[in-house]
Design a protein around this motif. Structure first.
Motif, PDB file in Angstrom:
ATOM      1  N   ASN A 135       0.819  -1.213   0.000  1.00  0.00           N
ATOM      2  CA  ASN A 135       0.000   0.000   0.000  1.00  0.00           C
ATOM      3  C   ASN A 135       0.852   1.261   0.000  1.00  0.00           C
ATOM      4  O   ASN A 135       0.516   2.239  -0.679  1.00  0.00           O
ATOM      5  CB  ASN A 135      -0.937  -0.004   1.213  1.00  0.00           C
ATOM      6  CG  ASN A 135      -2.166  -0.852   0.986  1.00  0.00           C
ATOM      7  OD1 ASN A 135      -3.137  -0.430   0.369  1.00  0.00           O
ATOM      8  ND2 ASN A 135      -2.123  -2.087   1.472  1.00  0.00           N
ATOM      9  N   ILE A 148      -5.213   5.831   4.391  1.00  0.00           N
ATOM     10  CA  ILE A 148      -6.233   4.930   3.846  1.00  0.00           C
ATOM     11  C   ILE A 148      -5.580   3.960   2.868  1.00  0.00           C
ATOM     12  O   ILE A 148      -5.069   4.369   1.831  1.00  0.00           O
ATOM     13  CB  ILE A 148      -7.352   5.716   3.136  1.00  0.00           C
ATOM     14  CG1 ILE A 148      -8.009   6.694   4.112  1.00  0.00           C
ATOM     15  CG2 ILE A 148      -8.393   4.762   2.567  1.00  0.00           C
ATOM     16  CD1 ILE A 148      -9.070   7.571   3.470  1.00  0.00           C
ATOM     17  N   TYR A 149      -5.579   2.680   3.195  1.00  0.00           N
ATOM     18  CA  TYR A 149      -5.013   1.670   2.304  1.00  0.00           C
ATOM     19  C   TYR A 149      -5.820   1.591   1.011  1.00  0.00           C
ATOM     20  O   TYR A 149      -7.057   1.612   1.048  1.00  0.00           O
ATOM     21  CB  TYR A 149      -5.027   0.302   2.976  1.00  0.00           C
ATOM     22  CG  TYR A 149      -3.835   0.018   3.860  1.00  0.00           C
ATOM     23  CD1 TYR A 149      -2.950   1.028   4.244  1.00  0.00           C
ATOM     24  CD2 TYR A 149      -3.586  -1.273   4.322  1.00  0.00           C
ATOM     25  CE1 TYR A 149      -1.857   0.760   5.052  1.00  0.00           C
ATOM     26  CE2 TYR A 149      -2.489  -1.555   5.137  1.00  0.00           C
ATOM     27  CZ  TYR A 149      -1.632  -0.530   5.491  1.00  0.00           C
ATOM     28  OH  TYR A 149      -0.542  -0.804   6.283  1.00  0.00           O
ATOM     29  N   THR A 151      -6.118  -0.957  -0.667  1.00  0.00           N
ATOM     30  CA  THR A 151      -6.739  -2.280  -0.684  1.00  0.00           C
ATOM     31  C   THR A 151      -7.933  -2.370   0.256  1.00  0.00           C
ATOM     32  O   THR A 151      -8.452  -3.463   0.492  1.00  0.00           O
ATOM     33  CB  THR A 151      -5.706  -3.355  -0.292  1.00  0.00           C
ATOM     34  OG1 THR A 151      -5.111  -2.994   0.966  1.00  0.00           O
ATOM     35  CG2 THR A 151      -4.616  -3.477  -1.331  1.00  0.00           C
ATOM     36  N   SER A 152      -8.361  -1.223   0.795  1.00  0.00           N
ATOM     37  CA  SER A 152      -9.473  -1.226   1.755  1.00  0.00           C
ATOM     38  C   SER A 152     -10.756  -0.701   1.123  1.00  0.00           C
ATOM     39  O   SER A 152     -10.741  -0.054   0.068  1.00  0.00           O
ATOM     40  CB  SER A 152      -9.128  -0.355   2.966  1.00  0.00           C
ATOM     41  OG  SER A 152      -9.162   1.020   2.612  1.00  0.00           O
ATOM     42  N   SER A 155     -10.992   3.142   0.520  1.00  0.00           N
ATOM     43  CA  SER A 155     -10.507   3.781  -0.698  1.00  0.00           C
ATOM     44  C   SER A 155     -11.568   3.789  -1.791  1.00  0.00           C
ATOM     45  O   SER A 155     -11.484   4.563  -2.748  1.00  0.00           O
ATOM     46  CB  SER A 155      -9.252   3.065  -1.212  1.00  0.00           C
ATOM     47  OG  SER A 155      -9.572   1.742  -1.642  1.00  0.00           O
ATOM     48  N   GLY A 168     -12.015   1.735   6.384  1.00  0.00           N
ATOM     49  CA  GLY A 168     -10.587   1.781   6.128  1.00  0.00           C
ATOM     50  C   GLY A 168      -9.852   0.579   6.687  1.00  0.00           C
ATOM     51  O   GLY A 168      -8.763   0.221   6.221  1.00  0.00           O
ATOM     52  N   ALA A 169     -10.449  -0.069   7.710  1.00  0.00           N
ATOM     53  CA  ALA A 169      -9.825  -1.237   8.326  1.00  0.00           C
ATOM     54  C   ALA A 169     -10.249  -2.547   7.673  1.00  0.00           C
ATOM     55  O   ALA A 169      -9.660  -3.591   7.942  1.00  0.00           O
ATOM     56  CB  ALA A 169     -10.161  -1.270   9.818  1.00  0.00           C
ATOM     57  N   ILE A 170     -11.289  -2.483   6.847  1.00  0.00           N
ATOM     58  CA  ILE A 170     -11.723  -3.686   6.123  1.00  0.00           C
ATOM     59  C   ILE A 170     -10.965  -3.735   4.803  1.00  0.00           C
ATOM     60  O   ILE A 170     -11.321  -3.069   3.836  1.00  0.00           O
ATOM     61  CB  ILE A 170     -13.244  -3.658   5.861  1.00  0.00           C
ATOM     62  CG1 ILE A 170     -14.015  -3.567   7.178  1.00  0.00           C
ATOM     63  CG2 ILE A 170     -13.675  -4.908   5.091  1.00  0.00           C
ATOM     64  CD1 ILE A 170     -15.507  -3.416   7.003  1.00  0.00           C
ATOM     65  N   GLU A 171      -9.892  -4.480   4.791  1.00  0.00           N
ATOM     66  CA  GLU A 171      -9.069  -4.531   3.587  1.00  0.00           C
ATOM     67  C   GLU A 171      -8.485  -5.919   3.368  1.00  0.00           C
ATOM     68  O   GLU A 171      -8.548  -6.787   4.248  1.00  0.00           O
ATOM     69  CB  GLU A 171      -7.967  -3.458   3.639  1.00  0.00           C
ATOM     70  CG  GLU A 171      -7.036  -3.526   4.797  1.00  0.00           C
ATOM     71  CD  GLU A 171      -5.788  -4.304   4.469  1.00  0.00           C
ATOM     72  OE1 GLU A 171      -5.356  -4.297   3.313  1.00  0.00           O
ATOM     73  OE2 GLU A 171      -5.253  -4.936   5.385  1.00  0.00           O
ATOM     74  N   THR A 174      -5.940  -7.515   5.882  1.00  0.00           N
ATOM     75  CA  THR A 174      -6.533  -7.774   7.192  1.00  0.00           C
ATOM     76  C   THR A 174      -7.372  -9.042   7.165  1.00  0.00           C
ATOM     77  O   THR A 174      -7.303  -9.875   8.076  1.00  0.00           O
ATOM     78  CB  THR A 174      -7.409  -6.583   7.630  1.00  0.00           C
ATOM     79  OG1 THR A 174      -6.602  -5.408   7.723  1.00  0.00           O
ATOM     80  CG2 THR A 174      -8.049  -6.856   8.982  1.00  0.00           C
ATOM     81  N   LEU A 208     -11.792  -3.475  14.098  1.00  0.00           N
ATOM     82  CA  LEU A 208     -12.684  -2.596  13.332  1.00  0.00           C
ATOM     83  C   LEU A 208     -13.289  -1.518  14.238  1.00  0.00           C
ATOM     84  O   LEU A 208     -13.417  -0.355  13.833  1.00  0.00           O
ATOM     85  CB  LEU A 208     -13.795  -3.414  12.678  1.00  0.00           C
ATOM     86  CG  LEU A 208     -13.376  -4.407  11.585  1.00  0.00           C
ATOM     87  CD1 LEU A 208     -14.591  -5.154  11.054  1.00  0.00           C
ATOM     88  CD2 LEU A 208     -12.659  -3.688  10.446  1.00  0.00           C
TER      89      LEU A 208
END
Length: 222
Positions: A135, A148-149, A151-152, A155, A168-171, A174, A208
């Motif tokens: 990222n 902000i990744y 891959t999340s 984005s 942003g944490a759901i990627e 993770t 999360l």
């Protein structure tokens, strides 16, 4: 001689976690290794943190909140904080998760050791390291918010506040790490499939929620 060959064969490979995680986790149970893998993980996070720290336009992120005469000092402090976080964050995360897993293991009468769990969590950390590196490289190449990744979901769905923090944490990395954690708890700790997945999902949900709270606080300017 045969014993030495067998020991080398059972030696888990950190980078092989990418294509054969189940096999490597089974080897971790038989031959838990810590210092070599931990050193590699630390170096990967240092490299990613350094890239992030010195390619991020901190002045733009801070906006007009910091007076011009204080900006250089704040920028320097922020970059150093990123580097320190890159070094200490993974180690602290490994220690905390290992301690929690060990408590659960004692409750369910698993004979897994602290060394086995610490080794397992160190090997699992390769996913987080790769996620940060990938990222950071993408954001450095094409631009974007380093918080902000790419891959999340954050984005794809630009939302602020609590929901934005959670998205942003759901990627990808993770979720990948959660799946490997469930496999690891089965193979290394001897947890049942239901317990292993339950613990891993609870860890994901807690992460999360924390991310959501962080997003809410950022939205409030805290």
């Amino acid at each position: 001689m045969e014993e030495q060959v067998q020991k080398n064969t059972n030696k888990p490979s950190l980078f092989a976690m990418i294509w054969s995680p189940t096999e490597q986790l089974e080897k971790v149970r038989l031959n838990p290794r810590i210092w070599g893998p931990l050193a590699i993980i630390t170096l990967l996070f240092i490299a990613a943190s350094a890239l992030l720290a010195y390619t991020t336009d901190i002045a733009t992120l801070l906006g007009d909140e910091i007076p011009a005469e204080e900006l250089a000092l704040v920028e320097g402090f922020t970059r150093i904080s990123m580097l320190i976080g890159g070094v200490l964050g993974p180690i602290i995360g490994i220690l905390i998760s290992t301690a929690i897993y060990l408590v659960i293991a004692k409750i369910v009468s698993s004979d897994v050791t602290f060394k086995q769990l610490f080794s397992m969590n160190t090997f699992l950390m390769i996913v987080s390291a790769l996620g940060m590196i990938v990222n950071t490289l993408v954001i450095w190449a094409i631009g974007g918010n380093p918080a902000i990744y790419v891959t999340s979901l954050g984005s794809i769905i630009p939302v602020d506040g609590f929901v934005g923090g959670m998205l942003g944490a759901i990627e990808v990395f993770t979720i990948w790490g959660t799946v490997l954690s469930a496999i690891g708890l089965q193979k290394v700790a001897g947890f049942s499939k239901g317990l292993a997945w339950g613990v891993s999902i609870v860890f994901l949900i807690i992460g999360l929620v924390f991310a959501g709270v962080g997003g809410a606080m950022q939205g409030l300017g805290v």
